[in-house]
Enzyme design. Structure first.
Site, PDB file in Angstrom:
ATOM      1  N   CYS A 183       0.824  -1.213   0.000  1.00  0.00           N
ATOM      2  CA  CYS A 183       0.000   0.000   0.000  1.00  0.00           C
ATOM      3  C   CYS A 183       0.857   1.262   0.000  1.00  0.00           C
ATOM      4  CB  CYS A 183      -0.951  -0.006   1.191  1.00  0.00           C
ATOM      5  SG  CYS A 183      -0.170  -0.345   2.789  1.00  0.00           S
ATOM      6  N   HIS A 234      -2.383   5.183   6.728  1.00  0.00           N
ATOM      7  CA  HIS A 234      -1.012   5.699   6.827  1.00  0.00           C
ATOM      8  C   HIS A 234      -1.018   7.177   6.442  1.00  0.00           C
ATOM      9  CE1 HIS A 234       0.215   1.514   6.982  1.00  0.00           C
ATOM     10  NE2 HIS A 234      -0.216   1.293   5.764  1.00  0.00           N
TER      11      HIS A 234
END
Length: 336
Positions: A140, A220
């Site tokens: 990711c 994140h």
């Protein structure tokens, strides 16, 4: 139409399976796992064909009232390609079986580049994946790095990049099992693994990353300092980012001040699970000073690799040889 199997029906697997079902040029022929709890029960409710990875798993599934169509070998026999979404290192063990059965396969970013010899990011190297036997969707964070830095590179603005990653502690649904609290945990190595991982797709990228695990689970957060090739304007940089259909420019002054508010926006948009397939980059935070660029963005660790996986299926099976067309088709199907 190609027959696609999904091995591992967890956080990524269930999203990939649903995304495959939204495509009109591939068939989801089954999902395979060892679990028999609510997760695979939901797959059964969606009327997905369920396969068990082991006999023990099959017996347990049947005891829970799940109709089991066969074992993993049965599923692979009717598949043109398998997407392996099993936990880290398990997929590497499955590779021997895929190769033995001469079936194309896609792994996720938890596995090493050497396992497939090719790492994939749709906007970067779609063409090099056409008709390959295997590829690996980069993680990711690496996916977000490639999208943003490649956009700058295409505009001839990128000299080198230095990024700091604030990494979520665990997946949201597993918050009760692990993660961290009241602490920050820096990754020991500099660079952290994401920079070198991006270079498996584009070896020419001059990128160094550092990473810190933080006590939250939603996403994140990245901060980037870019050395530009020339002095430029904010408008030119934003136009570069707009060349990627998978970067969504957001504004702090519109109330999108945190990862939870961004998540809420995508839930309001009707995305399944509130998924954000795009990189959400703050355009009003972006700043240029001399030949340096500074910006920040949010990454949905559960969703960003899903469109990449769909594009990789098309590339490996040869359904579509034009990467731009595949990206557009995937975007339309997922509401990007």
């Amino acid at each position: 139409m190609k027959n696609i199997a999904v091995i591992g029906y967890g956080v990524i697997g269930k999203r990939v399976a649903d995304a495959i079902k939204r495509q009109d040029d591939m068939n989801l022929i089954g999902v395979c796992d060892v679990i028999s709890d609510w997760r695979i029960q939901n797959a059964a409710r969606k009327e997905y064909a369920i396969y068990a990875a082991t006999q023990e798993a099959a017996d347990k599934m049947k005891s829970e009232g799940i109709s089991v169509k066969g074992n993993m070998s049965d599923l692979l026999k009717i598949a043109d390609l398998v997407v392996d979404c099993t936990p880290k290192n398990i997929a590497a063990e499955n590779v021997t079986l895929y190769k033995k059965q001469n079936i194309k396969f896609i792994l996720q970013g938890g596995e090493k580049h050497e396992t497939t010899g090719h790492s994939f990011s749709a906007e970067n190297n779609y063409q090099s994946a056409i008709n390959l036997d295997a590829t690996r969707i980069v993680s990711c964070n690496t996916t977000s790095i490639l999208r943003t830095l490649s956009a700058l590179k295409r505009a001839h603005l990128l000299d080198y990049a230095r990024g700091t990653l604030l990494r979520r502690a665990t997946d949201p649904w597993e918050s009760h099992l692990g993660g961290i609290m009241n602490t920050l945990v820096p990754e020991k190595s500099i660079p952290s693994h994401q920079g070198p991982d991006a270079q498996t797709v584009d070896p020419d990228l001059d990128v160094i990353t550092t990473a810190i695990k933080v006590p939250q689970t939603l996403s994140h957060l990245h901060y980037w300092n870019i050395k530009l090739t020339k002095q430029t304007t904010k408008e030119e940089v934003l136009n570069a980012f707009k060349t990627s259909s998978r970067i969504k420019l957001i504004r702090y002054d519109q109330g999108l001040v945190s990862n939870n508010t961004i998540k809420e926006m995508f839930m309001d948009m009707g995305r399944p699970w509130g998924d954000m397939y795009e990189v959400a980059l703050w355009e009003d935070m972006l700043m240029i000073q001399g030949d340096e660029l500074f910006y920040a963005y949010v990454v949905d660790n559960q969703a960003i690799v899903v469109p990449e996986t769909i594009d990789a299926i098309r590339a490996l099976t040869g359904i579509e040889t034009d990467g731009v067309k595949s990206i557009l088709k995937t975007n339309n199907s997922l509401g990007i």
